[in-house]
Design an enzyme around this catalytic site. Structure first.
Site, PDB file in Angstrom:
ATOM      1  N   HIS A  79      14.489  14.556  43.535  1.00  0.00           N
ATOM      2  CA  HIS A  79      14.429  13.528  44.582  1.00  0.00           C
ATOM      3  C   HIS A  79      15.746  12.761  44.635  1.00  0.00           C
ATOM      4  CE1 HIS A  79      12.528   9.635  46.289  1.00  0.00           C
ATOM      5  NE2 HIS A  79      12.824  10.460  47.273  1.00  0.00           N
ATOM      6  N   SER A  83       9.457  12.606  49.151  1.00  0.00           N
ATOM      7  CA  SER A  83       9.432  11.196  48.760  1.00  0.00           C
ATOM      8  C   SER A  83       8.079  10.791  48.210  1.00  0.00           C
ATOM      9  CB  SER A  83       9.671  10.305  49.992  1.00  0.00           C
ATOM     10  OG  SER A  83      10.881  10.598  50.608  1.00  0.00           O
ATOM     11  N   ASN A 103       9.949   5.035  44.744  1.00  0.00           N
ATOM     12  CA  ASN A 103       9.146   4.748  45.942  1.00  0.00           C
ATOM     13  C   ASN A 103       7.835   4.043  45.631  1.00  0.00           C
ATOM     14  OD1 ASN A 103      10.985   5.547  47.809  1.00  0.00           O
ATOM     15  ND2 ASN A 103      10.239   7.646  47.958  1.00  0.00           N
ATOM     16  N   GLU A 105      15.729  11.587  40.874  1.00  0.00           N
ATOM     17  CA  GLU A 105      14.517  11.655  40.058  1.00  0.00           C
ATOM     18  C   GLU A 105      14.169  13.133  39.868  1.00  0.00           C
ATOM     19  OE1 GLU A 105      12.057   7.628  41.092  1.00  0.00           O
ATOM     20  OE2 GLU A 105      12.016   9.146  42.654  1.00  0.00           O
TER      21      GLU A 105
HETATM   22  N1  CAA Z   1      27.867   9.225  53.618  1.00  0.00           N
HETATM   23  C1  CAA Z   1      28.955   9.142  52.810  1.00  0.00           C
HETATM   24  N2  CAA Z   1      29.493   7.973  52.417  1.00  0.00           N
HETATM   25  C2  CAA Z   1      28.928   6.851  52.893  1.00  0.00           C
HETATM   26  C3  CAA Z   1      27.808   6.852  53.742  1.00  0.00           C
HETATM   27  C4  CAA Z   1      27.272   8.115  54.105  1.00  0.00           C
HETATM   28  N3  CAA Z   1      26.198   8.209  54.905  1.00  0.00           N
HETATM   29  N4  CAA Z   1      27.485   5.560  54.029  1.00  0.00           N
HETATM   30  C5  CAA Z   1      28.364   4.783  53.379  1.00  0.00           C
HETATM   31  N5  CAA Z   1      29.234   5.568  52.684  1.00  0.00           N
HETATM   32  C6  CAA Z   1      30.317   5.112  51.808  1.00  0.00           C
HETATM   33  C7  CAA Z   1      31.401   4.448  52.609  1.00  0.00           C
HETATM   34  O1  CAA Z   1      32.307   5.399  53.094  1.00  0.00           O
HETATM   35  C8  CAA Z   1      32.027   3.508  51.585  1.00  0.00           C
HETATM   36  O2  CAA Z   1      32.911   4.237  50.749  1.00  0.00           O
HETATM   37  P1  CAA Z   1      34.239   3.508  50.178  1.00  0.00           P
HETATM   38  O3  CAA Z   1      33.748   2.337  49.369  1.00  0.00           O
HETATM   39  O4  CAA Z   1      34.861   4.556  49.341  1.00  0.00           O
HETATM   40  O5  CAA Z   1      35.006   3.107  51.383  1.00  0.00           O
HETATM   41  C9  CAA Z   1      30.832   3.106  50.697  1.00  0.00           C
HETATM   42  O6  CAA Z   1      29.804   4.116  50.907  1.00  0.00           O
HETATM   43  C10 CAA Z   1      30.302   1.757  51.084  1.00  0.00           C
HETATM   44  O7  CAA Z   1      30.004   1.804  52.483  1.00  0.00           O
HETATM   45  P2  CAA Z   1      30.285   0.632  53.521  1.00  0.00           P
HETATM   46  O8  CAA Z   1      31.416  -0.199  53.025  1.00  0.00           O
HETATM   47  O9  CAA Z   1      30.342   1.198  54.880  1.00  0.00           O
HETATM   48  O10 CAA Z   1      28.948  -0.225  53.528  1.00  0.00           O
HETATM   49  P3  CAA Z   1      28.127  -0.834  52.346  1.00  0.00           P
HETATM   50  O11 CAA Z   1      28.995  -1.439  51.315  1.00  0.00           O
HETATM   51  O12 CAA Z   1      27.071  -1.650  52.990  1.00  0.00           O
HETATM   52  O13 CAA Z   1      27.387   0.411  51.666  1.00  0.00           O
HETATM   53  C11 CAA Z   1      25.438   1.655  51.478  1.00  0.00           C
HETATM   54  C12 CAA Z   1      26.586   1.269  52.381  1.00  0.00           C
HETATM   55  C13 CAA Z   1      25.944   2.437  50.270  1.00  0.00           C
HETATM   56  C14 CAA Z   1      24.506   2.529  52.282  1.00  0.00           C
HETATM   57  C15 CAA Z   1      24.729   0.325  50.983  1.00  0.00           C
HETATM   58  O14 CAA Z   1      24.430  -0.492  52.078  1.00  0.00           O
HETATM   59  C16 CAA Z   1      23.459   0.588  50.205  1.00  0.00           C
HETATM   60  O15 CAA Z   1      23.496   0.908  49.017  1.00  0.00           O
HETATM   61  N6  CAA Z   1      22.290   0.434  50.889  1.00  0.00           N
HETATM   62  C17 CAA Z   1      21.010   0.649  50.265  1.00  0.00           C
HETATM   63  C18 CAA Z   1      20.716   2.125  50.262  1.00  0.00           C
HETATM   64  C19 CAA Z   1      19.395   2.429  49.603  1.00  0.00           C
HETATM   65  O16 CAA Z   1      18.677   1.569  49.132  1.00  0.00           O
HETATM   66  N7  CAA Z   1      19.046   3.732  49.596  1.00  0.00           N
HETATM   67  C20 CAA Z   1      17.798   4.185  49.095  1.00  0.00           C
HETATM   68  C21 CAA Z   1      16.883   4.419  50.271  1.00  0.00           C
HETATM   69  S1  CAA Z   1      15.266   4.910  49.732  1.00  0.00           S
HETATM   70  C22 CAA Z   1      15.407   6.559  49.430  1.00  0.00           C
HETATM   71  O17 CAA Z   1      16.428   7.167  49.614  1.00  0.00           O
HETATM   72  C23 CAA Z   1      14.200   7.243  48.877  1.00  0.00           C
HETATM   73  C24 CAA Z   1      13.183   7.729  49.825  1.00  0.00           C
HETATM   74  O18 CAA Z   1      12.481   8.665  49.447  1.00  0.00           O
HETATM   75  C25 CAA Z   1      12.934   7.115  51.143  1.00  0.00           C
HETATM   76  P1  NAD Z   2      15.058  14.178  58.873  1.00  0.00           P
HETATM   77  O1  NAD Z   2      14.054  13.936  59.932  1.00  0.00           O
HETATM   78  O2  NAD Z   2      16.375  13.514  58.941  1.00  0.00           O
HETATM   79  O3  NAD Z   2      15.341  15.742  58.722  1.00  0.00           O
HETATM   80  C1  NAD Z   2      14.338  16.695  58.560  1.00  0.00           C
HETATM   81  C2  NAD Z   2      14.920  18.013  59.019  1.00  0.00           C
HETATM   82  O4  NAD Z   2      13.999  19.033  58.656  1.00  0.00           O
HETATM   83  C3  NAD Z   2      15.117  18.105  60.539  1.00  0.00           C
HETATM   84  O5  NAD Z   2      16.478  18.412  60.795  1.00  0.00           O
HETATM   85  C4  NAD Z   2      14.186  19.220  60.980  1.00  0.00           C
HETATM   86  O6  NAD Z   2      14.735  20.034  61.990  1.00  0.00           O
HETATM   87  C5  NAD Z   2      14.051  19.992  59.684  1.00  0.00           C
HETATM   88  N1  NAD Z   2      12.864  20.815  59.587  1.00  0.00           N
HETATM   89  C6  NAD Z   2      11.620  20.571  60.016  1.00  0.00           C
HETATM   90  N2  NAD Z   2      10.827  21.608  59.719  1.00  0.00           N
HETATM   91  C7  NAD Z   2      11.613  22.499  59.091  1.00  0.00           C
HETATM   92  C8  NAD Z   2      11.389  23.767  58.512  1.00  0.00           C
HETATM   93  N3  NAD Z   2      10.164  24.320  58.539  1.00  0.00           N
HETATM   94  N4  NAD Z   2      12.446  24.401  57.920  1.00  0.00           N
HETATM   95  C9  NAD Z   2      13.675  23.831  57.887  1.00  0.00           C
HETATM   96  N5  NAD Z   2      13.936  22.646  58.436  1.00  0.00           N
HETATM   97  C10 NAD Z   2      12.897  21.998  59.002  1.00  0.00           C
HETATM   98  O7  NAD Z   2      14.306  13.829  57.497  1.00  0.00           O
HETATM   99  P2  NAD Z   2      14.976  13.380  56.113  1.00  0.00           P
HETATM  100  O8  NAD Z   2      15.075  11.915  56.113  1.00  0.00           O
HETATM  101  O9  NAD Z   2      16.162  14.237  55.827  1.00  0.00           O
HETATM  102  O10 NAD Z   2      13.795  13.764  55.112  1.00  0.00           O
HETATM  103  C11 NAD Z   2      13.646  15.067  54.584  1.00  0.00           C
HETATM  104  C12 NAD Z   2      12.857  15.004  53.293  1.00  0.00           C
HETATM  105  O11 NAD Z   2      13.553  14.156  52.358  1.00  0.00           O
HETATM  106  C13 NAD Z   2      11.458  14.422  53.433  1.00  0.00           C
HETATM  107  O12 NAD Z   2      10.626  15.076  52.512  1.00  0.00           O
HETATM  108  C14 NAD Z   2      11.658  12.959  53.045  1.00  0.00           C
HETATM  109  O13 NAD Z   2      10.489  12.347  52.588  1.00  0.00           O
HETATM  110  C15 NAD Z   2      12.687  13.103  51.928  1.00  0.00           C
HETATM  111  N6  NAD Z   2      13.527  11.918  51.670  1.00  0.00           N
HETATM  112  C16 NAD Z   2      13.958  11.127  52.695  1.00  0.00           C
HETATM  113  C17 NAD Z   2      14.783  10.039  52.414  1.00  0.00           C
HETATM  114  C18 NAD Z   2      15.305   9.141  53.504  1.00  0.00           C
HETATM  115  O14 NAD Z   2      15.846   8.067  53.194  1.00  0.00           O
HETATM  116  N7  NAD Z   2      15.204   9.494  54.777  1.00  0.00           N
HETATM  117  C19 NAD Z   2      15.170   9.786  51.097  1.00  0.00           C
HETATM  118  C20 NAD Z   2      14.728  10.640  50.061  1.00  0.00           C
HETATM  119  C21 NAD Z   2      13.881  11.702  50.370  1.00  0.00           C
END
Ligand code: CAA
Ligand code: NAD
Length: 285
Positions: free
Chosen positions: A140, A119, A190, A152
């Site tokens: 990503h 990330s 991000n 990405e």
């Molecule tokens: N796996 C598979 N399917 C899933 C799921 C999961 N974990 N979570 C939800 N779904 C599906 C549901 O089954 C549902 O499918 P149908 O429409 O076919 O029934 C659909 O997604 C919508 O789900 P819900 O009706 O339960 O709930 P919702 O409408 O609130 O949607 C959500 C859930 C898609 C997660 C929505 O809330 C959302 O888009 N949230 C924002 C998510 C977001 O911003 N993600 C980015 C995070 S940042 C990141 O990822 C980058 C990083 O590096 C940290």
């Molecule tokens: P998580 O904590 O859910 O899972 C991480 C997993 O990695 C754990 O199951 C752990 O056992 C495993 N692990 C640790 N060391 C390991 C190793 N040496 N070899 C194999 N497995 C190992 O974390 P996550 O949310 O799945 O994040 C994983 C990566 O994805 C990170 O780089 C994170 O920044 C990125 N990411 C996270 C998100 C998010 O929304 N959580 C979204 C996009 C990208």
């Protein structure tokens, strides 16, 4: 290069989703974890998600069975030796990623492409842990992987055109919409999202509103599917804390600095949905 077999490192939130979409798209997929217990749980989670897709009529039982047959779990790096593409999705920690890529580089065939789902770390520093920096790219994905359309695709100064094109085509082949990004910490999404999420914690710390009202404000006022504090619980507060530290270290800008409340919640084991408690309590239905 044709991609037939995909390796995924880590079967947590992201790795399990990436393995699921790869196997569903027809790739032989092997996912590696640190212990048999974790890998068994992770594979069960993927089976559960496929089961739900069948129940909802999004997938036939026959397709589910074929997907399950294409998916396997492993603890030994050797199981990834003949993969064409390996995507790393382990904990957001540079030292863990270094150990993993160093070990991987030894065992995986030399033509294979490596990708990281990081990330916030730069892809360049991970590419330099291997002897194939030209075959290294960022891929990503977004959480939840089966639902979110974006990937990405991150090019470093050393990524070859063939590697970038193969990664871009792979993202499309698993049903995603790829965008091209430069290797700047946080890439596109991000860089914009993380300061917003951290600001929501600062607003809570300052008493601007309750957690529920901050979330409701952004849902109803801006049309976001989730409020920022719910989204933080969903991403994982531990992962967000690691990301904030890495991005702050990189840019030295206050907007990336982890707020004290985030640090304390991680120290207290309140990691969000995955631990049962974060800004909200998930232990009660
Ligand atoms: N796996 C598979 N399917 C899933 C799921 C999961 N974990 N979570 C939800 N779904 C599906 C549901 O089954 C549902 O499918 P149908 O429409 O076919 O029934 C659909 O997604 C919508 O789900 P819900 O009706 O339960 O709930 P919702 O409408 O609130 O949607 C959500 C859930 C898609 C997660 C929505 O809330 C959302 O888009 N949230 C924002 C998510 C977001 O911003 N993600 C980015 C995070 S940042 C990141 O990822 C980058 C990083 O590096 C940290
Ligand atoms: P998580 O904590 O859910 O899972 C991480 C997993 O990695 C754990 O199951 C752990 O056992 C495993 N692990 C640790 N060391 C390991 C190793 N040496 N070899 C194999 N497995 C190992 O974390 P996550 O949310 O799945 O994040 C994983 C990566 O994805 C990170 O780089 C994170 O920044 C990125 N990411 C996270 C998100 C998010 O929304 N959580 C979204 C996009 C990208």
């Amino acid at each position: 290069m044709e991609i037939r077999k995909v390796g995924v490192l880590g079967c947590g939130l992201m790795g399990s989703g990436i393995a699921e979409v790869a196997a569903r798209a027809g790739y032989e997929t092997v996912v590696r974890e640190v212990s048999q217990e974790i890998i068994d749980k992770g594979i069960q989670k993927i089976h559960g998600s496929l089961g739900k897709a069948v129940e909802k009529g999004k997938m036939s039982a026959e397709d589910r069975d074929q997907t399950v047959a294409r998916l396997s779990g492993a603890v030994d790096f050797g199981a990834l030796a003949d993969c064409d593409l390996v995507i790393e999705a382990i904990v957001e920690n540079l030292d863990e990623k270094r150990k993993t890529f160093t070990a991987l580089d030894e065992v995986v065939k030399k033509e294979a492409l490596f990708a990281s789902n990081t990330s916030s770390l730069t892809v360049t520093q991970m590419a330099m842990f291997t002897r194939r920096p030209d075959q290294f790219v960022g891929l990503h994905f977004f959480n939840p992987v089966p639902v979110m359309k974006l990937v990405e695709v991150v090019r470093t100064l050393l990524t070859s055109d063939a590697t970038f094109d193969a990664a871009f085509a792979f993202a499309r082949a698993v049903g995603k919409e790829p965008i091209a990004c430069r290797d700047n910490s946080g890439f596109v999404v991000n860089r914009l999202l993380v300061p917003y999420l951290l600001d929501a914690i600062r607003a809570l710390e300052e008493g601007v509103g309750s957690a529920e009202d901050i979330d409701k404000g952004m849902q109803l006022g801006c049309g976001h599917p989730m409020g920022p504090l719910t989204l933080l619980d969903f991403v994982g507060l531990d992962t967000t804390y690691y990301i904030a530290n890495i991005m702050f270290e990189e840019y030295r800008e206050k907007r990336f600095a982890p707020p004290p409340l985030l640090k304390q919640m991680v120290q207290a084991g309140r990691l969000g949905k995955k631990s049962g408690r974060g800004f909200y309590d998930y232990t009660k239905k």
